[in-house]
Every structure is written in C-alpha cells, then in structure tokens.
Write a protein that holds these residues in place. Structure first.
Motif, PDB file in Angstrom:
ATOM      1  N   ILE A 291       1.202  -0.975   0.103  1.00  0.00           N
ATOM      2  CA  ILE A 291       0.409  -0.199  -0.047  1.00  0.00           C
ATOM      3  C   ILE A 291       0.777   1.422   0.156  1.00  0.00           C
ATOM      4  N   ILE A 323      -7.653   1.606   3.473  1.00  0.00           N
ATOM      5  CA  ILE A 323      -8.672   0.687   2.876  1.00  0.00           C
ATOM      6  C   ILE A 323      -9.877   0.749   3.547  1.00  0.00           C
ATOM      7  N   VAL A 383     -13.862  -3.735  -1.255  1.00  0.00           N
ATOM      8  CA  VAL A 383     -12.509  -2.878  -0.131  1.00  0.00           C
ATOM      9  C   VAL A 383     -12.559  -1.488  -1.005  1.00  0.00           C
ATOM     10  N   ILE A 385     -10.781   2.025  -2.133  1.00  0.00           N
ATOM     11  CA  ILE A 385      -9.097   2.398  -1.613  1.00  0.00           C
ATOM     12  C   ILE A 385      -9.157   3.768  -1.236  1.00  0.00           C
TER      13      ILE A 385
END
Length: 393
Positions: A291, A323, A383, A385
C-alpha cells in the motif's frame, strides 16, 4: 615553527565555528528524526492549519483507463438527464414554491418530487432544508442539494424550507413516471420497486472534477459514498437520489482495469490499483499487495502529460489515506474495518492504524511499505481504496 598570535586567533575561531556547525548538525538531525508517537501521527485537527490544502487525489486520465467506455456512459447520462428535465418541466399540477411549510398542516405529508429550476447544483444554497418532527436544533436539519431532481419524504410535523430555485409537488398518482430499465440508471431519483428494481448495482461517478459519488434515500440519509466507482445494494429504501453518479446492473457492468504507475520508487512501471471500490477476486485479483500513499492535486485535463505527483501533506482526516472494508460483515471476514497510513512520507519508520470491526484500533510499525493479503476467503468482499494505490507483489 612558531605560530603567530593572529594565526592562533584564526585557528581558534575556525575550531569554534566547526564545533558550532557540528553541534547544529546534531541538533538539526535530532529534530528531523525525533520520535513521533503513533497517537500523534494520527491526531486529527479540528481546524485546518494555515496553508493547509485538501486533495481529492482524482485523475480523470486514470478513471478513463480504469473504466472502458467511460465517455460513452457520460454521453448516455447527459442525454437521459436532458430528457428527464424536459419531462419534469411538462408536469402540470400544484407545484409548491419558495417558502416555509409544515407537513400535515400547510401541505400534505408524503413523498414529494422536487425540481431545481436552474438545473445546476449550488453547494452554497440548499434546495431544501427539513427540520424533522421532534427536532428543535437547526443543526439537526436535513440539507438537500441536487442538480435537477430529487425525492424527499415529509412526515407529519416536518418543517420544510424551499429556496427560490426549487419547487416540489406531491407524488400522488405518479406525478412523474419513469420507464423501468434493466441495466442503466442515469443521474436523478428513483422509487425502489417501481422505477428501479431491488438488488446490487455498480456505481460510476459522473463528476469529472473530483470523482465523487453518493447515493441517498428520500430522508437524506447517505447510503454510500465512493470515489470513482463502487457498489451498493438496494433493498428497503422507499426512494433513492443519485448524486453525481449512475447505477449499472451487475451483469452489464464494465470491467475495471489497473493502470501503469508513473511515479518513482516502489511500483514504478508496474500495473497498480488506484482509488475506487473493488470486489476481491472480481475487480482485483486475490494476492499480496503493498500500500502506497498517493495524495495529489486533481487532474481534470485529459491533455495533461506525465505523473500527477505526490504531495507532502499535514495529518488530518481531510487527506485520509488507506483502505476501508465494504461493510461491517465484510470487515469481520477481512479482519479489519480500516487500514490507515500515516502521512510522514519522509520518515524511515512509519505506522499503519488498524481499526477492527468492533472499532478498536492498534498501530503497526513498518519500514518501506505495509502489506495487505487478499485471500480466497475474502472473495466477493469490497475494499474501498482511498488516496493510495495497491501494488501487486
């Protein structure tokens, strides 16, 4: 060899000057590398400090790459929106204009179709404000701001204020009828079960300035907020309002593509996954990802060439990076609700704040970039982002 008095003085001054420089270097080094606690790193300031900038971190070029045929959706939405505005303006009946009214006394309670006469969203002036029955504080008002149409439900005792650019009409006898479609629902408002079927939909932002998108119910409750694209399941709502977005049936949704990363360092030249809400195993493969923060000024010009940059920024929720799990149930399966990256990009030692599904949090120290694992067990989970990218390992 004898050293003159002048030479001694000069040498003495040089030694003192050297010591001062060295001492200053040590002090400066300690200041630059001072230990900052995790709590301080994730401290949210209530007021923006002087010079603070808020970054949406939106690049229209990325969205164009992520969603094949994006501009076709824009054109179809514009055409449908123009047709809706024309149809709404042709509705005859008792439109209620500017003023303050109490539902059940001045006007009937029920579902209202609302139209914006200017057909332009004005963030500085809400089209409607509603103080719900039983609430007295003005800060508890619901604020409705919309581009051209909206549904609002008024219960007995609700007090509604209508501005000079808005009119509303009771939706009795289907004041506004829309054709029920099977795959594409443009900007506007829909009655669930009548104008749009229940079920899960893909959300695609039509806002080419910030990439923001939201879906609200007829009492102004936000059902979901996403950047660029995402998902929503409609089930018990009476009516919904789409803010700067369209809905697409899942069996007709476009593929989501990764992009080539143009930044330096980790991920350079690789296919990465930029902001958006992804389904694991559908939009983003199962695997291990690093990430990386990506905070930058919006790029809204398609002719812009090169990397959008990555800004150094102050901590605070305005530039939240990380996230978020799709919902509470998915958070339990993923093992976390939120993963937030700190903003100290130039420090060797950094932290990630982990919030679990019980809203308890912990801190994990890392060097380089933190890693997330998406497993077979997470397949189908979403998820979201936000202001960062996922780099496949």
């Amino acid at each position: 060899m004898r050293i003159s008095t002048v030479t001694k003085v000069v040498l003495g001054l040089l030694i003192i000057f050297t010591l001062l420089i060295f001492s200053g270097f040590i002090i400066t080094t300690k200041v630059l590398n001072k230990t900052i606690s995790p709590e301080e790193r994730f401290r949210y300031v209530l007021e923006k400090p002087d010079g603070y900038e808020n970054y949406d971190s939106f690049d229209i070029r990325e969205l164009e790459t992520q969603i094949k045929g994006y501009w076709n959706y824009q054109q179809e939405n514009d055409a449908e929106m123009a047709a809706k505005i024309k149809k709404i303006n042709s509705i005859s009946g008792e439109w209620i204009s500017e003023g303050e009214y109490t539902a059940g006394t001045d006007i009937p309670e029920g579902l209202y179709l609302c139209k914006n006469l200017s057909a332009e969203k004005d963030l500085s002036s809400p089209n409607l404000t509603i103080l719900r029955n039983g609430k007295k504080d003005v800060s508890d008002q619901d604020y409705y701001i919309f581009k051209f149409m909206n549904y609002a439900f008024l219960s007995k005792g609700d007090v509604v204020k209508i501005n000079d650019q808005t009119e509303i009409i009771l939706d009795n006898d289907n004041a506004f009828e829309q054709d029920v479609k099977k795959n594409f629902y443009g900007e506007g408002a829909y009655k669930l079960g009548e104008e749009i079927p229940k079920g899960e939909y893909f959300i695609l932002s039509m806002d080419i300035q910030t990439g923001g998108a939201g879906v609200y119910d007829d009492q102004d409750k936000q059902l979901v907020s996403v950047s660029r694209f995402g998902y929503i399941t409609l089930d018990n709502e009476n009516a919904i309002n789409l803010d700067d977005c369209i809905l697409i049936a899942l069996d007709k949704k476009p593929d989501i593509n990764p992009i080539y990363y143009e930044g330096k360092g980790k991920g350079e030249g690789k296919l990465v996954y930029p902001p958006g809400m992804y389904k694991v195993g559908v939009d983003i493969p199962i695997g291990i990802y690093q990430i990386k923060n990506e905070v930058f000024k919006n790029i809204t010009d398609l002719s812009f060439i090169g990397y959008h940059g990555n800004e150094s920024y102050d901590p605070g929720y305005w530039n939240w990076c990380g996230i978020v799990a799709g919902n509470e149930e998915q958070a339990k399966q993923l093992g976390w609700k939120q993963l937030e990256l700190d903003s100290y990009l130039k420090h060797n030692e950094r932290f990630v704040k982990i919030t679990d599904y019980n809203n308890k949090y912990s801190y994990q120290k890392f060097n380089g970039l933190p890693v997330i694992s998406l497993t077979e067990q997470n397949k189908g989970n979403e998820v979201n982002i936000i202001r960062c990218i996922l780099i496949p390992e």
